[in-house]
Design a protein around this motif. Sequence first.
Motif, PDB file in Angstrom:
ATOM      1  N   ARG A   1       0.836  -1.201   0.000  1.00 14.07           N
ATOM      2  CA  ARG A   1       0.000   0.000   0.000  1.00 14.07           C
ATOM      3  C   ARG A   1       0.869   1.248   0.000  1.00 14.07           C
ATOM      4  N   GLN A   2       0.241   2.353  -0.377  1.00 14.19           N
ATOM      5  CA  GLN A   2       0.918   3.653  -0.365  1.00 14.19           C
ATOM      6  C   GLN A   2       0.026   4.628   0.383  1.00 14.19           C
ATOM      7  N   TYR A   3       0.618   5.409   1.286  1.00 10.78           N
ATOM      8  CA  TYR A   3      -0.163   6.328   2.102  1.00 10.78           C
ATOM      9  C   TYR A   3      -0.243   7.708   1.449  1.00 10.78           C
ATOM     10  N   GLN A   4      -1.018   8.559   2.089  1.00 12.36           N
ATOM     11  CA  GLN A   4      -1.206   9.923   1.597  1.00 12.36           C
ATOM     12  C   GLN A   4       0.131  10.638   1.470  1.00 12.36           C
ATOM     13  N   LYS A   5       0.152  11.652   0.645  1.00 11.15           N
ATOM     14  CA  LYS A   5       1.376  12.441   0.465  1.00 11.15           C
ATOM     15  C   LYS A   5       1.466  13.469   1.590  1.00 11.15           C
ATOM     16  N   TYR A   6       2.613  13.504   2.254  1.00 17.53           N
ATOM     17  CA  TYR A   6       2.836  14.489   3.303  1.00 17.53           C
ATOM     18  C   TYR A   6       3.390  15.779   2.686  1.00 17.53           C
ATOM     19  N   PRO A   7       3.243  16.916   3.380  1.00 19.75           N
ATOM     20  CA  PRO A   7       3.645  18.199   2.787  1.00 19.75           C
ATOM     21  C   PRO A   7       5.150  18.393   2.643  1.00 19.75           C
ATOM     22  N   SER A   8       5.936  17.590   3.353  1.00 20.79           N
ATOM     23  CA  SER A   8       7.401  17.697   3.265  1.00 20.79           C
ATOM     24  C   SER A   8       8.016  16.317   3.048  1.00 20.79           C
ATOM     25  N   SER A   9       9.316  16.300   2.846  1.00 20.22           N
ATOM     26  CA  SER A   9      10.077  15.073   2.649  1.00 20.22           C
ATOM     27  C   SER A   9       9.976  14.159   3.871  1.00 20.22           C
ATOM     28  N   VAL A  10       9.919  12.861   3.629  1.00 18.96           N
ATOM     29  CA  VAL A  10       9.951  11.896   4.729  1.00 18.96           C
ATOM     30  C   VAL A  10      11.416  11.649   5.088  1.00 18.96           C
ATOM     31  N   ALA A  11      11.775  11.994   6.326  1.00 18.02           N
ATOM     32  CA  ALA A  11      13.166  11.901   6.768  1.00 18.02           C
ATOM     33  C   ALA A  11      13.489  10.572   7.424  1.00 18.02           C
ATOM     34  N   ALA A  12      12.505   9.969   8.117  1.00 16.84           N
ATOM     35  CA  ALA A  12      12.746   8.717   8.841  1.00 16.84           C
ATOM     36  C   ALA A  12      11.427   7.985   9.043  1.00 16.84           C
ATOM     37  N   VAL A  13      11.510   6.660   9.098  1.00 13.66           N
ATOM     38  CA  VAL A  13      10.341   5.830   9.416  1.00 13.66           C
ATOM     39  C   VAL A  13      10.771   4.759  10.418  1.00 13.66           C
ATOM     40  N   GLY A  14       9.822   4.302  11.242  1.00 16.79           N
ATOM     41  CA  GLY A  14      10.160   3.268  12.211  1.00 16.79           C
ATOM     42  C   GLY A  14       8.921   2.555  12.710  1.00 16.79           C
ATOM     43  N   PHE A  15       9.023   1.225  12.883  1.00 18.24           N
ATOM     44  CA  PHE A  15       7.940   0.423  13.443  1.00 18.24           C
ATOM     45  C   PHE A  15       8.172   0.226  14.938  1.00 18.24           C
ATOM     46  N   SER A  16       7.079   0.177  15.690  1.00 22.67           N
ATOM     47  CA  SER A  16       7.195  -0.144  17.108  1.00 22.67           C
ATOM     48  C   SER A  16       7.636  -1.599  17.269  1.00 22.67           C
ATOM     49  N   GLY A  17       8.089  -1.946  18.475  1.00 24.66           N
ATOM     50  CA  GLY A  17       8.627  -3.282  18.713  1.00 24.66           C
ATOM     51  C   GLY A  17       7.646  -4.404  18.443  1.00 24.66           C
ATOM     52  N   ASN A  18       6.347  -4.128  18.596  1.00 25.11           N
ATOM     53  CA  ASN A  18       5.336  -5.155  18.320  1.00 25.11           C
ATOM     54  C   ASN A  18       4.737  -5.014  16.924  1.00 25.11           C
TER      55      ASN A  18
END
Length: 355
Positions: free
Chosen positions: A296-313
Amino acid sequence: MASNQFTVASPPSDAISALKFSPDPESTQFVVSSWDKNVYLYDLRDENGSVGEGKLLQRFEHRAPVLDVCYGANDNEVYTAGLDWDVRRINLATSEQTVLSSHDAGVRNVVYSKEHSLVVSASWDSTLHVHRVDTSADIPPATVPLPSKPFSMSLTATKLVVAMASRSLHIYDLKALALLTEESGEVVNNKIEVEPWQRRESSLKFMTRCVACMPNDDGYASSSIEGRVAVEWFDPSPESQARKYAFKCHRQAAEDVDVVYPVNALAFHPVYGTFASGGGDGVVALWDGIAKRRIRQYQKYPSSVAAVGFSGNGKYLAIAVSPGFEDGRDDIPEGSVNIHVRELGETEAKGKGAK
């Protein structure tokens, strides 16, 4: 929670460099490093234990912009790397900061291996520092020279992947790096030539922006400034190497022209092994690397995506958004730095072949 996405209150005031959740599956804490010279500690839960807008618990000031941060052995310690050339340990309970070592240039990355009790830092002085942190003895770090400047670093239970300039990648055996720290101080203080487990050239034609290892210890994904992601396996056999592939992503059509953006961030889901990518186009996508398809692809954010991270679960996906200067501007407009958190549906990040 009414919506499956919310924006965290009290974001950093300058560009975000890294975001990491606690690896503890029961924890909802995460840390963020920023160019505003601070590390921020957040918790998705409020005093009542419910998930809301996220709460800023503490802020830890540094002498210079902080380029990376990671959790250590538990929720009470993190390690940081930055432009003050230092590798620091922060005790989150006491706010005490300890300098583990100092490089000869800015420190780009820091990672922690719980299996080997190692903190490894990668600096623009083209070295790794390997710190043994499970001992009270004051053992100086082992210094390992690199062939060029590091850009990104990630690890599994057994391997460390360092992506560098000149499209070079080194894969180290963590057990071999741990043995370095058992030498005497005189030996450790000198640069030690360590043969990587594997040397590779990136499958991507342009500069590597990010590398992230698969949670099952099988391989890694890497991304480039030219809107591509490569998926590769550690196994050196011809059969396994024949499985590696690369694909285009984070491109936007504008007046019949394909505008290409850097893929700034990658993170693997800790349960399903799928991965998220974040780009300079302000888009986050989820991918099934085995089935070779976008989930899937999510909505476009107004600025660049700098980092992503999943929680431990794996229940939450945090997305750090801040201007990436793709538009030629070098200022940070007020309100343009944000952290968005998605509460994922039960199968939202599940791959096609996952059970």
